[in-house]
Design an enzyme around this catalytic site. Structure first.
Site, PDB file in Angstrom:
ATOM      1  N   GLY A 171      47.769-108.939   1.859  1.00  0.00           N
ATOM      2  CA  GLY A 171      48.366-108.350   0.666  1.00  0.00           C
ATOM      3  C   GLY A 171      47.292-107.489   0.024  1.00  0.00           C
ATOM      4  N   CYS A 172      46.618-107.973  -1.000  1.00  0.00           N
ATOM      5  CA  CYS A 172      45.338-107.437  -1.446  1.00  0.00           C
ATOM      6  C   CYS A 172      45.350-106.460  -2.629  1.00  0.00           C
ATOM      7  CB  CYS A 172      44.568-106.764  -0.329  1.00  0.00           C
ATOM      8  SG  CYS A 172      44.502-107.739   1.159  1.00  0.00           S
TER       9      CYS A 172
END
Lengths: 365, 501
Positions: free
Chosen positions: A11-12
């Site tokens: 994701g991040c």
């Protein structure tokens, strides 16, 4: 922890900043920017890249290496000692923190390839090429050793933890650089491990990435044709190598490289005047295997600038801002306003349109 | 006449209580299996299950069934073996057959499954988002040099080699005018133009009626050199040198003289009524150097249009293709051992060659290992039955697939495997005017276009499910395939992980 995992999917959150006049910005600024985006990670990885942090050794390649055990260190060091002049070697400064108890051995080496090198296979290669081969060689053949940074006057600092923890662990407030990038990781299908955290680097190239490269399989096979080994089995790794191939090896500009990675659609290419249409058509034909498909927002740092790039249908967020000499790029506007409350300009780059900022230049999109 | 020991393969059953005796079935049966004697009667021996009578019976009273005669059971001595021996015992000749290998070898396509997106990489809805299938076939340089203007415009510094543009990664396989009818060729030509793809002429030359479609034609230079002249070579957008054919590796072609009428005689440049024999070897190619000479002779003759080399998949295919690419071929056409044909000795069709899937994987690997994958495109052919086969072929490393039998099935072919008899009741694999005219090229083209549109939608849906919006991101991306029920060595050759990993 070793690299024999399946590729991870992330994701991040991202943040990056650049001072075009090479004003060195203290590490606490980028830490302050990335930390509010805590929900974009889950504590399984974070990292930073900083440019301009080793002015005293700016002519030397700064190898940051993780070792799982002493044997790996011995083997890697004997290779480096035989093939490189070493100006300095030391443990990367770090401290025990509450949440980071277990970590690999972390060392850095400021090196130059020797004129006469015993490495029989690649002894003829020029400096950068030899360093690339060294990185590939150590990462793929020395079990338990990973070069996670190999550029000049720059360095990557990464590990398993939230950004605040990684920053504290490496004491990043002690560094100052004119380009910073930061990453907060949310891996979903593999355990986080130290080598798998972002940034991914090769020479001066560093990448932080939010998304998943759905074309990883063919990007990897394409790179292998040119001698790159994707040993970290993480999709982001290919982006750093693709830039290295296109920009350094093939000599095409950052702008065109970005147009290969996030290619314009055929319908848009078809509408261009003839010369441009032909150029973009061939760019896709020749670099089709380098096209990055799937969702991504990346920040790509290099010794002369910072590039932000979204996938061609903008499946991940990316926002940019400008204030005087500074340009900021992040997953969320809040991350920018945290360190620059009133920017002169804020914009959301269009899908596939790179934001290219160079040092000592006003050039940008 | 001696009594044949053979028994009919099929039984034609007619419900005479409902039959109106219109005799349409008799008119449609080109194999003369049906006749009229107070009512329609069948000579079961002659039925090939072409289904023409069934489809055109207005009352739907005809049934064709496999002859339910039992043989003494044997796992070893199958009916197939017994029937072949009886045929050989009666004729002393090699049994011929049409269409592809139908033995139950493992079909690897059916043991490969594709990946799909779930959470982190969103799938893409092709109805709302662009989904790109455009493909270019031909040599590509390893890198490009650009000039950039101050306002950000770019242009190429050097002119790259010519390529063939396809709007979807499918082409029609080489099927010669002779093996199939002119109307079948016309249907494919119209379809190729409409769909932005290409067809191959096969080795039979290009009929003048199709010159208007020559922008969508790959012309072929086979060993017989039928119909090969300067005009023909120049008209094609590429030239294919046929070395081998999947259905009959190492075997030449033969068009019987009775099929060589006026039009075929003109197109092939041979006298009417003569057999057209194309030998297995080209008599000017006995080495890779000879092939190289022919490739460059053709390039010179055509102002450097792409040259393709077509080979059958055989054991050492990867090394052979490496040589072909180094000899200058821009496209390599791999024809797998399930490929179709107009006529082949059964023994060759069924037992010579290797599966396309393994050959394709081995070739793509080898060209990559040698760093020459960009120098030629790969067309995968040899029983591509569906868009799923096509997608899996592309994921294994093909640039495009070629379809022959699938295209014929779309226009009516029932895969009765009797193309070599020239009696095709559907007007496809025949030159008999009364049969060939049964195939309306416009209706056939409509059916082909529909089939390809359906495949196009299917390919887009699958790409979308994989989170990809350009076909080039699937090409060679074996990471997106998994094997089920394949042994470790097969998986290794395919470069594919087993499902669950």
């Amino acid at each position: 922890m070793n690299h024999n995992y399946q590729k991870d999917i992330s994701g991040c959150g991202l943040s990056g900043l650049i001072s075009r006049s090479k004003k060195r910005i203290p590490g606490e600024v980028i830490i302050k920017s990335i930390c509010p985006m805590k929900d974009r990670g889950n504590g399984l990885g974070a990292g930073f890249a900083a440019y301009g942090i080793y002015p005293d050794y700016s002519d030397y390649y700064a190898f940051h290496i993780m070792y799982d055990h002493g044997t790996a260190k011995d083997i890697a060091e004997s290779f480096i000692e035989a093939n490189y002049e070493i100006a300095k070697q030391e443990r990367i400064p770090h401290k025990k923190t509450e949440n980071i108890v277990y970590h690999p051995m972390l060392y850095r080496y400021f090196v130059k390839p020797k004129d006469k090198r015993p490495d029989s296979q690649f002894a003829e290669l020029e400096g950068d090429d030899f360093v690339v081969r060294t990185v590939m060689n150590i990462n793929s053949s020395i079990e338990g050793a990973y070069v996670f940074s190999s550029g000049k006057n720059m360095g990557a600092f990464k590990g398993v933890g939230f950004p605040s923890e990684i920053a504290e662990f490496y004491m990043l407030e002690d560094y100052a650089g004119y380009i910073w990038t930061a990453h907060n990781r949310f891996p979903t299908n593999t355990p986080g491990w130290w080598g798998g955290a972002h940034p991914f680097t090769l020479l001066d190239w560093s990448i932080v990435h939010n998304g998943e490269i759905s074309s990883y399989g063919i990007n990897k096979r394409y790179l292998e044709m040119f001698g790159y080994s994707c040993t970290l089995l993480t999709d982001t790794e290919v982006v750093a190598y693709l830039f290295d191939l296109m920009v350094r090896k093939h000599g095409i500009s950052f702008n065109i490289a970005c147009k290969a990675l996030a290619a314009p659609f055929w319908k848009d290419i078809d509408a261009l005047p003839e010369e441009e249409r032909e150029a973009y058509t061939w760019l896709r034909m020749v670099y089709g295997s380098a096209l990055l498909n799937g969702p991504f927002a990346i920040l790509f740092g290099h010794s002369n600038g910072l590039i932000g790039l979204n996938d061609r249908i903008k499946l991940r967020p990316l926002v940019c801002a400008e204030n005087g000499d500074m340009v900021y790029m992040a997953s969320e506007e809040s991350a920018i306003r945290e360190i620059c409350p009133k920017p002169e300009r804020v914009w959301y780059p269009r899908a596939g349109e790179p934001v290219i900022v160079n040092l000592n230049s006003d050039e940008k999109n | 006449m001696r009594k044949s020991y053979l028994i009919p393969e099929f039984r034609v059953e007619i419900d005479h209580t409902r039959c109106r005796r219109c005799k349409r079935c008799i008119m449609n049966c080109s194999y003369e299996a049906l006749s009229f004697s107070d009512r329609v009667v069948a000579d079961h021996f002659k039925c090939v299950a072409c289904h023409r009578c069934i489809v055109f019976c207005p009352e739907n009273v005809i049934t064709v069934r496999k002859n339910p005669v039992d043989f003494k059971e044997s796992f070893n001595w199958t009916n197939r073996h017994r029937l072949d021996i009886w045929k050989q015992a009666e004729t002393g000749g090699i049994p011929l057959t049409g269409m592809g290998n139908d033995l139950p070898y493992q079909i690897i396509w059916d043991h490969l499954v594709l990946d799909a997106c779930q959470v982190t990489n969103p799938s893409i809805d092709p109805l709302r988002e662009p989904m790109e299938l455009r493909t270019y076939l031909g040599k590509k340089p390893d890198s490009l040099q650009f000039e950039e203007t101050a306002d950000g415009k770019i242009k190429l510094k050097e002119k790259p080699p010519k390529n063939i543009k396809l709007e979807m990664p499918v082409v029609f396989s080489p099927m010669s005018y002779g093996s199939i009818s002119l109307n079948a060729h016309k249907a494919m030509a119209m379809t190729a133009k409409e769909m932005g793809i290409v067809m191959h002429t096969g080795e039979g030359g290009l009929h003048k009626d199709l010159y208007d479609y020559s922008d969508y034609m790959i012309v072929q230079c086979a060993s017989g050199r039928f119909g090969v002249h300067a005009e023909y070579l120049k008209r094609g957008i590429a030239v294919d040198i046929k070395i081998g054919q999947g259905a009959k590796p190492g075997i030449g072609g033969h068009l019987p003289g009775e099929k060589v009428g006026l039009d075929i005689s003109k197109t092939r440049m041979i006298p009417i009524g003569t057999d057209a024999l194309s030998p297995a070897p080209h008599h000017d190619i006995y080495s890779i150097e000879d092939l190289r000479q022919l490739i460059y002779a053709i390039k010179e003759a055509t102002n450097y249009k792409p040259v393709s080399v077509k080979i059958a998949t055989v054991h050492n295919v990867a090394a052979i293709v490496s040589g072909i690419v180094r000899a200058g071929a821009d496209i390599v056409y791999l024809d797998g051992f399930r490929g179709g044909t107009g006529a082949s000795p059964k023994i060759v069709r069924d037992h010579v060659g290797i599966p396309l899937e393994l050959a394709l994987a081995a070739v793509d690997d080898r060209l990559r290992e040698e760093g020459i994958r960009n120098q030629a495109s790969i067309i995968a052919a040899g029983s591509i039955r569906s868009s799923a086969d096509a997608i899996k072929a592309i994921a294994l490393g093909a640039d495009a697939v070629a379809i022959g039998t699938a295209a014929l099935v779309a226009i009516g072919c029932r895969v009765c495997q009797t193309c070599h008899m020239g009696k095709c009741a559907w007007g496809i694999a025949t030159q008999r005017p009364e049969l060939a005219r049964r195939l309306d090229p416009e209706i056939a083209a409509e059916r082909l276009i529909n089939m390809l549109k359906a495949w196009k939608f299917e390919i887009k849906e699958v790409l979308g499910s994989l989170g990809l919006n350009a076909i080039e991101s699937l090409r060679g991306s074996r990471e997106r395939l998994r094997g089920i029920g394949l042994d470790a060595q097969t998986l290794d050759i395919l470069g594919v992980k087993p499902a669950g990993k």
